[in-house]
Design an enzyme around this catalytic site. Structure first.
Site, PDB file in Angstrom:
ATOM      1  N   LYS A  16       6.930  13.098   0.305  1.00 53.03           N
ATOM      2  CA  LYS A  16       7.112  14.371  -0.297  1.00 53.03           C
ATOM      3  C   LYS A  16       7.161  15.177  -0.145  1.00 53.03           C
ATOM      4  O   LYS A  16       6.946  15.566   1.331  1.00 53.03           O
ATOM      5  CB  LYS A  16       5.330  14.220  -0.858  1.00 53.03           C
ATOM      6  N   TYR A  56       7.316   7.193 -10.810  1.00 52.74           N
ATOM      7  CA  TYR A  56       5.650   7.262 -11.160  1.00 52.74           C
ATOM      8  C   TYR A  56       5.668   6.363 -12.773  1.00 52.74           C
ATOM      9  O   TYR A  56       4.494   6.868 -12.938  1.00 52.74           O
ATOM     10  CB  TYR A  56       5.315   8.630 -10.694  1.00 52.74           C
ATOM     11  N   ASN A 119      -0.255  15.025  -0.732  1.00 56.13           N
ATOM     12  CA  ASN A 119      -1.461  14.105   0.173  1.00 56.13           C
ATOM     13  C   ASN A 119      -0.304  13.837   1.211  1.00 56.13           C
ATOM     14  O   ASN A 119      -0.262  13.031   1.884  1.00 56.13           O
ATOM     15  CB  ASN A 119      -1.899  13.284  -0.391  1.00 56.13           C
ATOM     16  N   HIS A 122       3.653   8.365   0.581  1.00 53.82           N
ATOM     17  CA  HIS A 122       3.817   7.841  -0.508  1.00 53.82           C
ATOM     18  C   HIS A 122       4.233   6.223   0.247  1.00 53.82           C
ATOM     19  O   HIS A 122       4.761   6.398   1.079  1.00 53.82           O
ATOM     20  CB  HIS A 122       4.532   7.546  -1.803  1.00 53.82           C
ATOM     21  N   GLU A 133      10.117  -0.220  -5.977  1.00 50.81           N
ATOM     22  CA  GLU A 133      10.388   1.026  -5.454  1.00 50.81           C
ATOM     23  C   GLU A 133      11.963   1.228  -4.202  1.00 50.81           C
ATOM     24  O   GLU A 133      12.164   1.979  -4.391  1.00 50.81           O
ATOM     25  CB  GLU A 133       9.105   1.808  -4.361  1.00 50.81           C
TER      26      GLU A 133
END
Ligand code: RTP
Length: 155
Positions: A16, A56, A119, A122, A133
């Site tokens: 990310k 998402y 974080n 992903h 995805e």
């Protein structure tokens, strides 16, 4: 008549914007490579907010959805497809628990992140999401197929 082996398992992994911005690309890729997983697709992209919302979509009812989509579209994301036996589940293990306060030392989030909203990475959470995805982020012609020297030629 040759019987084709089933397609080896693949998962979608993304670093990310926080991970890219912090210079963690090589650190993260190294962990997947050293484990023995095979990189079959990779690109650096800045997703639009509507693309982030598609990625998402499962979380659209959650209170953090809007902020999460703003964040994912705020800068470059390193989108990847990794291949190997058990890569979906084991990839999640390498990544660690969603909340870096709960992820074990030795995992990517445990070693490199502190808060859930940043974080850094992903990973697809199951075979269906992995397929969806990969299809969302990559065109079929962007996925490569090759034998790495860690594999037996007949595997
Ligand atoms: P990911 O999909 O990114 O691998 O994360 P995950 O499955 O471990 O976690 P998930 O529940 O699907 O949440 C997706 C991402 O949303 C952010 N998040 N923020 N503010 C919060 O309480 C909160 N909870 C989740 C995280 O960036 C998480 O990775």
């Amino acid at each position: 008549q040759e019987v084709h082996a089933a397609q080896m398992e693949r998962t979608f992994i993304a670093i990310k914007p926080d991970g890219v911005q912090r210079g963690l690309i090589s650190e993260i890729i190294a962990r997947f490579e050293r484990k023995g997983f095979k990189l079959v697709a990779i690109k650096l992209v800045i997703p639009t907010k509507s693309f982030a919302q598609k990625h998402y979509h499962d979380l659209k009812e959650r209170p953090f959805f809007d902020g999460l989509c703003d964040f994912l579209s705020s800068g470059p994301v390193l989108a990847m497809v990794w291949e190997g036996e058990g890569v979906i589940k084991y990839g999640r293990k390498l990544i660690g628990a969603t909340d870096p306060q709960k992820s074990e030392p030795g995992t990517i989030r445990g070693d490199l992140a502190v808060v859930v909203g940043r974080n850094i990475i992903h990973g697809s959470d199951g075979p269906e999401t992995a397929k969806d995805e990969i299809n969302l982020w990559f065109k079929p012609e962007e996925l490569t197929s090759y034998t790495s020297n860690q594999e037996k030629p007949d595997s």
